[in-house]
Enzyme design. Structure first.
Site, PDB file in Angstrom:
ATOM      1  N   TYR A  82       0.826  -1.139   0.007  1.00 34.97           N
ATOM      2  CA  TYR A  82       0.051  -0.047  -0.163  1.00 34.97           C
ATOM      3  C   TYR A  82       0.797   1.190   0.112  1.00 34.97           C
ATOM      4  O   TYR A  82       0.706   2.261   0.777  1.00 34.97           O
ATOM      5  CB  TYR A  82      -1.018   0.105   0.993  1.00 34.97           C
TER       6      TYR A  82
ATOM      7  N   LEU B 227     -17.943  -3.483   2.689  1.00 32.91           N
ATOM      8  CA  LEU B 227     -19.163  -2.593   1.848  1.00 32.91           C
ATOM      9  C   LEU B 227     -18.973  -3.072   0.288  1.00 32.91           C
ATOM     10  O   LEU B 227     -19.300  -2.198  -0.475  1.00 32.91           O
ATOM     11  CB  LEU B 227     -18.446  -1.089   1.748  1.00 32.91           C
ATOM     12  N   ALA B 228     -18.399  -4.128   0.227  1.00 32.78           N
ATOM     13  CA  ALA B 228     -18.433  -4.963  -1.055  1.00 32.78           C
ATOM     14  C   ALA B 228     -17.729  -3.992  -2.263  1.00 32.78           C
ATOM     15  O   ALA B 228     -18.273  -3.829  -3.286  1.00 32.78           O
ATOM     16  CB  ALA B 228     -19.725  -5.273  -1.729  1.00 32.78           C
TER      17      ALA B 228
ATOM     18  N   GLY C 288     -17.472  -0.976  -2.387  1.00 37.88           N
ATOM     19  CA  GLY C 288     -18.344   0.229  -2.771  1.00 37.88           C
ATOM     20  C   GLY C 288     -19.691   0.041  -3.113  1.00 37.88           C
ATOM     21  O   GLY C 288     -20.358   1.033  -3.585  1.00 37.88           O
ATOM     22  N   LEU C 289     -20.039  -1.278  -3.375  1.00 40.72           N
ATOM     23  CA  LEU C 289     -21.437  -1.573  -3.958  1.00 40.72           C
ATOM     24  C   LEU C 289     -22.556  -1.316  -3.078  1.00 40.72           C
ATOM     25  O   LEU C 289     -23.724  -1.117  -3.315  1.00 40.72           O
ATOM     26  CB  LEU C 289     -21.422  -2.892  -4.498  1.00 40.72           C
TER      27      LEU C 289
END
Length: 337
Positions: free
Chosen positions: A52, A190-191, A193-194
């Site tokens: 990262y 949150l998948a 962003g989905l």
């Protein structure tokens, strides 16, 4: 304030884990402010990785002088013992610490084990004996590798994608971790962003059967942090209204869809696969204007240059036919223009 024990590690962490991947996108000053605010508000678990970019460095800056009060996990994508040792020394230097609480193999295509010829597990065990790491874990997106890791007994924790969109097989994996006392760290709550209602996602994670699950939320903005902090004092209930929203999401997102993990990247044709392959969903689940900009039209148009090399299909941990997904999403995208 709810807490979770990470399986055999015995580490006690706040139910809100801080996913530090997104802080690589903001300035050091902004990142340090966010991290220290999270700490002052009771969050004690921070997850990062050598991959990262400068995320580890920002954590090191934020928590200098308060190391014993926080729990840090980081990851290595090393393929051999020598590279693992290099990654570990780099992580220790950037984090400004002499030990890492939880050191994880970062989404390997196989389950590292003693005697497998890579020397990876032996190198991690050596580092543990030296006191440089305290616990050994693994992250993965492949359910077969994840299950093998849990059943091997070699790993104290598993980090795996988990949200209310999880399949029955994925829920069984979570239960297997409970039964084997393997700490379960839920990424992509949150998948990718989905899922747009964070209260629904949080309420789902706080059900009694998931008391051993530690969600890590990817946080980049102060308002995102504030939202998750608010749930510590006023936990959202999984009421009828939220259950209906969860059911609608489950129905809409049933079947095969791109999770946006990015392991298919980079694309030799320059296609931003991890967003382009799920554009149809984003158009229907978020304000459309941003996705219909000139910039995104240009990005989607690159799908026309797909080389059909098959690399993305081979690298997809979910076994998706990525080139076909790109084609379908592009055809659908053009109907919005």
């Amino acid at each position: 304030m709810e807490s979770v024990i990470l399986g055999k590690t015995g580490l006690k962490v706040n139910k809100n884990g801080f996913g530090a991947l997104p802080i690589q996108r903001i300035s050091k000053k902004e990142a340090v402010y966010l991290l220290q605010k999270a700490f002052r508000s009771g969050i004690n678990y921070y997850d990062t990785a050598r991959a990262y970019s400068d995320s580890e460095e920002k954590l090191g800056e934020a928590f200098l002088g308060m190391r014993e009060q926080i729990i840090i996990s980081t990851k290595t994508a090393a393929q051999c013992a020598e590279d693992l040792r290099k990654d570990l020394e780099e992580s220790l230097a950037r984090l400004q610490t002499d030990y890492i609480d939880l050191y994880q193999f970062h989404n390997p295509a196989f389950c590292p084990k003693p005697g497998d010829g890579t020397g990876l597990y032996e190198a991690a065990l050596e580092a543990k004996e030296q006191g440089k790491i305290r616990h050994i874990g693994i992250t993965n997106h492949r359910i077969a590798v994840a299950r093998e890791a849990v059943l091997s007994g070699l790993y104290e924790t598993l980090q795996f994608p988990f949200s209310y969109l999880a399949s029955e097989e994925e829920k069984e994996l979570v239960e297997l971790c409970r039964k084997t006392d393997t700490g379960f760290i839920a990424m992509k709550g949150l998948a990718g962003g989905l899922i747009h209602n964070a209260a629904c996602a949080y309420a789902f994670m706080c059900q009694p059967q998931y008391a051993h699950v530690e969600p890590i939320w990817g946080i980049q903005r102060e308002r995102e942090l504030d939202e998750f902090l608010s749930y510590q004092d006023h936990m959202p209930e999984l009421n009828e209204e939220r259950m209906k929203e969860i059911q609608r999401d489950q129905e809409q997102l049933a079947g095969e869809f791109c999770r946006g993990c990015g392991y298919c990247m980079p694309c030799p044709a320059g296609i931003e696969i991890n967003n382009c392959a799920r554009m149809s969903l984003m158009l229907r689940r978020a304000p459309q204007e941003a996705w219909l900009s000139e910039e995104w039209q240009d990005k989607m148009k690159k799908i026309e240059n797909c080389l059909h090399c098959g690399n993305c299909r081979k690298k997809c941990p979910y076994g998706l036919d990525t080139p076909e997904l790109l084609r379908k999403n592009y055809e659908d995208y053009k109907t919005f223009l």
